[in-house]
Design a protein around this motif. Structure first.
Motif, PDB file in Angstrom:
ATOM      1  N   GLY A   8       0.801  -1.220   0.000  1.00 22.22           N
ATOM      2  CA  GLY A   8       0.000   0.000   0.000  1.00 22.22           C
ATOM      3  C   GLY A   8       0.836   1.273   0.000  1.00 22.22           C
ATOM      4  N   ASP A   9       2.136   1.159   0.319  1.00 25.14           N
ATOM      5  CA  ASP A   9       3.005   2.331   0.421  1.00 25.14           C
ATOM      6  C   ASP A   9       3.583   2.662  -0.948  1.00 25.14           C
ATOM      7  OD1 ASP A   9       4.500   4.390   1.360  1.00 25.14           O
ATOM      8  OD2 ASP A   9       5.910   3.182   2.508  1.00 25.14           O
ATOM      9  N   ILE A  10       3.151   3.767  -1.539  1.00 26.80           N
ATOM     10  CA  ILE A  10       3.559   4.135  -2.894  1.00 26.80           C
ATOM     11  C   ILE A  10       5.017   4.613  -2.941  1.00 26.80           C
ATOM     12  CG2 ILE A  10       3.000   5.633  -4.861  1.00 26.80           C
ATOM     13  CD1 ILE A  10       0.129   5.721  -3.707  1.00 26.80           C
ATOM     14  N   LYS A  11       5.578   4.998  -1.777  1.00 22.00           N
ATOM     15  CA  LYS A  11       6.960   5.491  -1.756  1.00 22.00           C
ATOM     16  C   LYS A  11       8.002   4.370  -1.767  1.00 22.00           C
ATOM     17  CE  LYS A  11       6.120   9.958   0.338  1.00 22.00           C
ATOM     18  NZ  LYS A  11       6.562  10.912   1.359  1.00 22.00           N
TER      19      LYS A  11
ATOM     20  N   GLY B 213       5.518  -1.077  -3.224  1.00 24.38           N
ATOM     21  CA  GLY B 213       4.280  -0.341  -3.443  1.00 24.38           C
ATOM     22  C   GLY B 213       4.142   0.139  -4.872  1.00 24.38           C
ATOM     23  N   LYS B 214       5.254   0.535  -5.484  1.00 26.15           N
ATOM     24  CA  LYS B 214       5.230   0.985  -6.875  1.00 26.15           C
ATOM     25  C   LYS B 214       4.956  -0.182  -7.821  1.00 26.15           C
ATOM     26  CE  LYS B 214       7.503   5.317  -6.767  1.00 26.15           C
ATOM     27  NZ  LYS B 214       6.298   6.070  -6.980  1.00 26.15           N
ATOM     28  N   ILE B 215       5.507  -1.349  -7.516  1.00 28.16           N
ATOM     29  CA  ILE B 215       5.233  -2.537  -8.333  1.00 28.16           C
ATOM     30  C   ILE B 215       3.743  -2.884  -8.244  1.00 28.16           C
ATOM     31  CG2 ILE B 215       5.640  -5.022  -8.515  1.00 28.16           C
ATOM     32  CD1 ILE B 215       8.525  -4.400  -7.462  1.00 28.16           C
TER      33      ILE B 215
ATOM     34  N   LYS C 111      11.485   7.516  -8.740  1.00 25.99           N
ATOM     35  CA  LYS C 111      12.892   7.500  -8.346  1.00 25.99           C
ATOM     36  C   LYS C 111      13.268   6.172  -7.688  1.00 25.99           C
ATOM     37  CE  LYS C 111      16.060  11.037  -7.131  1.00 25.99           C
ATOM     38  NZ  LYS C 111      16.083  12.462  -7.204  1.00 25.99           N
ATOM     39  N   VAL C 112      12.344   5.628  -6.891  1.00 30.65           N
ATOM     40  CA  VAL C 112      12.597   4.357  -6.198  1.00 30.65           C
ATOM     41  C   VAL C 112      12.606   3.205  -7.206  1.00 30.65           C
ATOM     42  CG1 VAL C 112      11.704   2.758  -4.459  1.00 30.65           C
ATOM     43  CG2 VAL C 112      11.638   5.197  -4.047  1.00 30.65           C
ATOM     44  N   ARG C 113      11.701   3.267  -8.179  1.00 26.44           N
ATOM     45  CA  ARG C 113      11.577   2.207  -9.188  1.00 26.44           C
ATOM     46  C   ARG C 113      11.658   2.838 -10.566  1.00 26.44           C
ATOM     47  NH1 ARG C 113       6.367  -0.509 -11.402  1.00 26.44           N
ATOM     48  NH2 ARG C 113       7.213  -2.332 -12.387  1.00 26.44           N
ATOM     49  N   PRO C 114      12.866   3.043 -11.087  1.00 29.04           N
ATOM     50  CA  PRO C 114      12.990   3.671 -12.398  1.00 29.04           C
ATOM     51  C   PRO C 114      12.444   2.783 -13.510  1.00 29.04           C
ATOM     52  CG  PRO C 114      15.150   3.103 -11.520  1.00 29.04           C
ATOM     53  CD  PRO C 114      14.140   2.759 -10.472  1.00 29.04           C
TER      54      PRO C 114
END
Length: 41
Positions: A4-7, A11-13, A20-23
């Motif tokens: 649930g954490d987009i940061k 969470g991005k996956i 920036k975390v997941r280019p």
């Protein structure tokens, strides 16, 4: 800190987004092919 954490990367996956975390994966074939075509011409 999880899906649930987009940061975070996980969470991005889960949300199918990039940052920036997941280019985002860059296309090497398209970028490498363009300079070669200019040199031959």
């Amino acid at each position: 800190m999880g899906r649930g954490d987009i940061k975070t990367k996980k969470g991005k996956i889960f949300s199918k987004s990039f940052g920036k975390v997941r280019p985002a994966r860059t296309r090497k074939s398209a970028a490498a092919a363009a300079p070669k075509a200019e040199n031959k011409a």
